[in-house]
Design a protein around this motif. Structure first.
Motif, PDB file in Angstrom:
ATOM      1  N   PRO A 132      -9.439   1.089   5.163  1.00  0.00           N
ATOM      2  CA  PRO A 132      -9.844   2.268   5.563  1.00  0.00           C
ATOM      3  C   PRO A 132      -8.818   2.989   6.383  1.00  0.00           C
ATOM      4  CG  PRO A 132     -11.567   0.492   6.033  1.00  0.00           C
ATOM      5  CD  PRO A 132     -10.313  -0.108   5.387  1.00  0.00           C
ATOM      6  N   GLU A 133      -8.194   2.258   7.140  1.00  0.00           N
ATOM      7  CA  GLU A 133      -7.181   3.109   7.887  1.00  0.00           C
ATOM      8  C   GLU A 133      -6.076   3.786   7.090  1.00  0.00           C
ATOM      9  OE1 GLU A 133      -8.650  -0.617  10.539  1.00  0.00           O
ATOM     10  OE2 GLU A 133      -8.126   0.121   8.149  1.00  0.00           O
ATOM     11  N   ALA A 170      -5.725  -0.720  -7.040  1.00  0.00           N
ATOM     12  CA  ALA A 170      -6.185  -0.377  -5.624  1.00  0.00           C
ATOM     13  C   ALA A 170      -5.404   0.254  -5.040  1.00  0.00           C
ATOM     14  CB  ALA A 170      -6.433  -1.620  -4.981  1.00  0.00           C
ATOM     15  N   ALA A 171      -3.976   0.152  -5.003  1.00  0.00           N
ATOM     16  CA  ALA A 171      -2.859   0.915  -4.570  1.00  0.00           C
ATOM     17  C   ALA A 171      -3.016   2.425  -4.802  1.00  0.00           C
ATOM     18  CB  ALA A 171      -1.661   0.486  -4.754  1.00  0.00           C
ATOM     19  N   ALA A 172      -3.192   2.734  -6.022  1.00  0.00           N
ATOM     20  CA  ALA A 172      -3.494   4.013  -6.797  1.00  0.00           C
ATOM     21  C   ALA A 172      -4.604   4.737  -6.365  1.00  0.00           C
ATOM     22  CB  ALA A 172      -3.238   3.934  -8.321  1.00  0.00           C
ATOM     23  N   ASP A 173      -5.802   3.852  -6.373  1.00  0.00           N
ATOM     24  CA  ASP A 173      -6.976   4.409  -5.666  1.00  0.00           C
ATOM     25  C   ASP A 173      -7.096   4.808  -4.083  1.00  0.00           C
ATOM     26  OD1 ASP A 173     -10.000   5.053  -6.495  1.00  0.00           O
ATOM     27  OD2 ASP A 173     -10.124   3.547  -4.756  1.00  0.00           O
ATOM     28  N   ALA A 174      -6.371   4.409  -3.364  1.00  0.00           N
ATOM     29  CA  ALA A 174      -6.081   4.584  -2.033  1.00  0.00           C
ATOM     30  C   ALA A 174      -4.999   5.829  -1.818  1.00  0.00           C
ATOM     31  CB  ALA A 174      -5.523   3.469  -1.291  1.00  0.00           C
ATOM     32  N   VAL A 175      -4.246   5.966  -2.458  1.00  0.00           N
ATOM     33  CA  VAL A 175      -3.246   6.935  -2.712  1.00  0.00           C
ATOM     34  C   VAL A 175      -3.972   8.318  -3.251  1.00  0.00           C
ATOM     35  CG1 VAL A 175      -1.192   8.016  -3.786  1.00  0.00           C
ATOM     36  CG2 VAL A 175      -1.002   5.767  -2.977  1.00  0.00           C
ATOM     37  N   LEU A 176      -4.929   7.992  -4.033  1.00  0.00           N
ATOM     38  CA  LEU A 176      -5.740   9.268  -4.526  1.00  0.00           C
ATOM     39  C   LEU A 176      -6.608   9.741  -3.308  1.00  0.00           C
ATOM     40  CD1 LEU A 176      -6.122   8.150  -8.203  1.00  0.00           C
ATOM     41  CD2 LEU A 176      -4.763  10.085  -7.417  1.00  0.00           C
ATOM     42  N   ASP A 177      -6.923   8.882  -2.596  1.00  0.00           N
ATOM     43  CA  ASP A 177      -7.797   9.210  -1.345  1.00  0.00           C
ATOM     44  C   ASP A 177      -7.311   9.967  -0.401  1.00  0.00           C
ATOM     45  OD1 ASP A 177     -10.351   8.527  -1.594  1.00  0.00           O
ATOM     46  OD2 ASP A 177     -10.711   6.921  -0.420  1.00  0.00           O
ATOM     47  N   MET A 199      -2.793  -3.260   9.254  1.00  0.00           N
ATOM     48  CA  MET A 199      -2.160  -3.629   7.756  1.00  0.00           C
ATOM     49  C   MET A 199      -2.832  -5.249   7.808  1.00  0.00           C
ATOM     50  SD  MET A 199       1.768  -5.132   7.966  1.00  0.00           S
ATOM     51  CE  MET A 199       1.264  -6.711   7.754  1.00  0.00           C
ATOM     52  N   TYR A 200      -3.640  -5.221   6.893  1.00  0.00           N
ATOM     53  CA  TYR A 200      -4.207  -6.576   6.499  1.00  0.00           C
ATOM     54  C   TYR A 200      -5.025  -6.608   5.193  1.00  0.00           C
ATOM     55  CZ  TYR A 200      -8.378  -3.507   7.889  1.00  0.00           C
ATOM     56  OH  TYR A 200      -9.327  -2.663   8.014  1.00  0.00           O
ATOM     57  N   ASN A 201      -5.212  -7.901   4.761  1.00  0.00           N
ATOM     58  CA  ASN A 201      -5.979  -8.081   3.428  1.00  0.00           C
ATOM     59  C   ASN A 201      -7.351  -7.875   3.433  1.00  0.00           C
ATOM     60  OD1 ASN A 201      -3.238 -10.135   3.199  1.00  0.00           O
ATOM     61  ND2 ASN A 201      -3.948  -9.257   1.476  1.00  0.00           N
ATOM     62  N   LEU A 202      -8.073  -7.571   2.161  1.00  0.00           N
ATOM     63  CA  LEU A 202      -9.197  -7.483   2.132  1.00  0.00           C
ATOM     64  C   LEU A 202      -9.906  -8.315   1.296  1.00  0.00           C
ATOM     65  CD1 LEU A 202      -9.646  -3.441   1.750  1.00  0.00           C
ATOM     66  CD2 LEU A 202     -10.179  -4.780   3.839  1.00  0.00           C
ATOM     67  N   ARG A 203      -9.264  -8.705   0.223  1.00  0.00           N
ATOM     68  CA  ARG A 203      -9.882  -9.608  -0.687  1.00  0.00           C
ATOM     69  C   ARG A 203     -10.168 -10.909  -0.019  1.00  0.00           C
ATOM     70  NH1 ARG A 203      -5.861 -10.647  -4.238  1.00  0.00           N
ATOM     71  NH2 ARG A 203      -4.506  -9.930  -2.795  1.00  0.00           N
ATOM     72  N   GLU A 204     -11.070 -11.629  -0.414  1.00  0.00           N
ATOM     73  CA  GLU A 204     -11.552 -13.009   0.142  1.00  0.00           C
ATOM     74  C   GLU A 204     -10.467 -13.834   0.219  1.00  0.00           C
ATOM     75  OE1 GLU A 204     -13.442 -14.867   3.010  1.00  0.00           O
ATOM     76  OE2 GLU A 204     -14.418 -13.041   2.098  1.00  0.00           O
ATOM     77  N   GLU A 205     -10.008 -14.048  -1.180  1.00  0.00           N
ATOM     78  CA  GLU A 205      -8.762 -15.031  -1.396  1.00  0.00           C
ATOM     79  C   GLU A 205      -7.486 -14.801  -0.826  1.00  0.00           C
ATOM     80  OE1 GLU A 205      -8.880 -12.243  -4.988  1.00  0.00           O
ATOM     81  OE2 GLU A 205     -10.259 -12.723  -3.485  1.00  0.00           O
ATOM     82  N   ALA A 206      -7.498 -13.625  -0.293  1.00  0.00           N
ATOM     83  CA  ALA A 206      -5.929 -13.105   0.312  1.00  0.00           C
ATOM     84  C   ALA A 206      -6.192 -12.968   1.898  1.00  0.00           C
ATOM     85  CB  ALA A 206      -5.515 -11.794  -0.272  1.00  0.00           C
ATOM     86  N   LYS A 207      -7.241 -13.165   2.365  1.00  0.00           N
ATOM     87  CA  LYS A 207      -7.332 -12.729   4.065  1.00  0.00           C
ATOM     88  C   LYS A 207      -6.404 -13.421   4.687  1.00  0.00           C
ATOM     89  CE  LYS A 207     -12.096 -10.735   4.046  1.00  0.00           C
ATOM     90  NZ  LYS A 207     -13.464 -10.835   4.402  1.00  0.00           N
ATOM     91  N   ASP A 208      -6.126 -14.738   4.422  1.00  0.00           N
ATOM     92  CA  ASP A 208      -5.294 -15.730   5.177  1.00  0.00           C
ATOM     93  C   ASP A 208      -3.861 -14.994   5.116  1.00  0.00           C
ATOM     94  OD1 ASP A 208      -7.305 -17.150   6.033  1.00  0.00           O
ATOM     95  OD2 ASP A 208      -6.900 -18.839   4.775  1.00  0.00           O
ATOM     96  N   PHE A 209      -3.509 -14.209   4.177  1.00  0.00           N
ATOM     97  CA  PHE A 209      -1.978 -14.146   4.102  1.00  0.00           C
ATOM     98  C   PHE A 209      -1.651 -12.914   5.030  1.00  0.00           C
ATOM     99  CE2 PHE A 209      -2.444 -14.795  -0.530  1.00  0.00           C
ATOM    100  CZ  PHE A 209      -1.689 -15.764  -0.493  1.00  0.00           C
ATOM    101  N   HIS A 210      -2.472 -11.942   5.385  1.00  0.00           N
ATOM    102  CA  HIS A 210      -2.351 -10.903   6.441  1.00  0.00           C
ATOM    103  C   HIS A 210      -3.631 -10.574   7.150  1.00  0.00           C
ATOM    104  CE1 HIS A 210       0.650 -10.245   3.366  1.00  0.00           C
ATOM    105  NE2 HIS A 210       1.571 -10.249   4.339  1.00  0.00           N
ATOM    106  N   VAL A 211      -3.824 -11.092   8.382  1.00  0.00           N
ATOM    107  CA  VAL A 211      -5.010 -11.061   9.127  1.00  0.00           C
ATOM    108  C   VAL A 211      -4.814  -9.690  10.047  1.00  0.00           C
ATOM    109  CG1 VAL A 211      -5.637 -13.656   9.318  1.00  0.00           C
ATOM    110  CG2 VAL A 211      -3.966 -12.635  11.144  1.00  0.00           C
TER     111      VAL A 211
END
Length: 264
Positions: A190-191, A215-222, A152-164
């Motif tokens: 991706p995971e 983004a959450a909805a798009d992942a769920v649809l995936d 579990m981790y962040n992807l957006r550049e501005e949020a990457k430090d929240f959860h590495v």
């Protein structure tokens, strides 16, 4: 203190637990569908979900009760069944509370806590013997329930430090041909998108800490879980629009059931 009401979702043999204020309604017994001689089989084939608040909930699977990210003090859990195992996803205060963990484990000398290494390092010495550390992608089994630690981790550049990546765990629980995914604090990684055959998914969505609703909805649809519970959706500027999330998902794939439980 909120009271609990159980109801069945027959299509997936899932049970969810709503919460209401004490003065509104007393707890109800599990319906007749799980009574009598069929009770054991039905309970083993069912999932009971008991939301507490935000990221914290209890779940019964394979006749065992699991707590996820219990925080807020033991009183919040006083009306829930006692846990057989506790899962902690991350070090932040809305997921990890040494005080709450200590109070819950005092009631059971054998109760264990599953957590990532980063959580272990922040918990006090008297809890260390309780801890079962799982690293990303590691698998363990308790009472016939297979548990896999999902990154579990962040992807957006501005949020990457929240959860590495590598610090926290989502969890995938599998038992009796049922699969339950708990996202923890993550973005549409991706995971998550590569998960298969998920019966029930708990998916977070709150800015700036995890991911946007779209983004959450798009992942769920995936990854197409049969059913999804939006959770962990209180962000810096209030609640995420979970109705919008539901609309995106069900409009694009009506086969995915989205249910909004009482988390707040």
């Amino acid at each position: 203190m909120k009271k609990l009401m159980l109801f069945s979702c027959l299509s997936l043999s899932l049970l969810a637990c709503k919460q209401e204020k004490k003065e509104d309604k007393a707890p109800q017994e599990i319906s007749a569908a799980v009574a009598g001689k069929e009770e054991t089989k039905t309970m083993q084939d069912s999932i009971i979900v008991m939301p507490v608040e935000h990221a914290s909930f209890a779940m019964q699977l394979n006749d065992k009760v699991f707590y996820v990210d219990p925080v807020g003090g033991a009183e919040k859990y006083s009306e829930l069944p006692q846990p057989d195992l506790i899962f902690v996803t991350d070090i932040h205060g809305d997921h990890m509370s040494a005080e709450t963990l200590n109070a819950l484990t005092e009631q059971d000398s054998t109760l264990q806590i599953v957590c990532p290494q980063a959580v272990k390092e922040q918990l006090p010495e008297h809890l260390q013997s309780r801890l079962q550390v799982m690293n990303n992608d590691e698998e363990k089994t308790w009472w016939g329930v297979n548990v896999k630690a999902i990154p579990m981790y962040n992807l957006r550049e501005e949020a990457k430090d929240f959860h590495v990546k590598g610090r926290g765990n989502g969890y995938l629980l599998s038992a009796n041909d049922k699969k339950v995914y708990i996202s923890g604090d993550t973005e549409d990684i991706p995971e998550m998108r590569n998960l298969k055959d998920i019966d029930l998914a708990f998916v977070c969505m709150n800015l700036p800490y995890t991911m946007p609703v779209d983004a959450a909805a798009d992942a769920v649809l995936d990854f197409k879980p049969k059913k999804v519970y939006p959770y962990h959706y209180r962000g810096k500027d209030g609640m995420s629009d979970v109705d919008h999330f539901k609309n995106i998902v069900t409009t694009n794939n009506p086969a995915i059931e989205v249910e909004i439980l009482d988390w707040y």
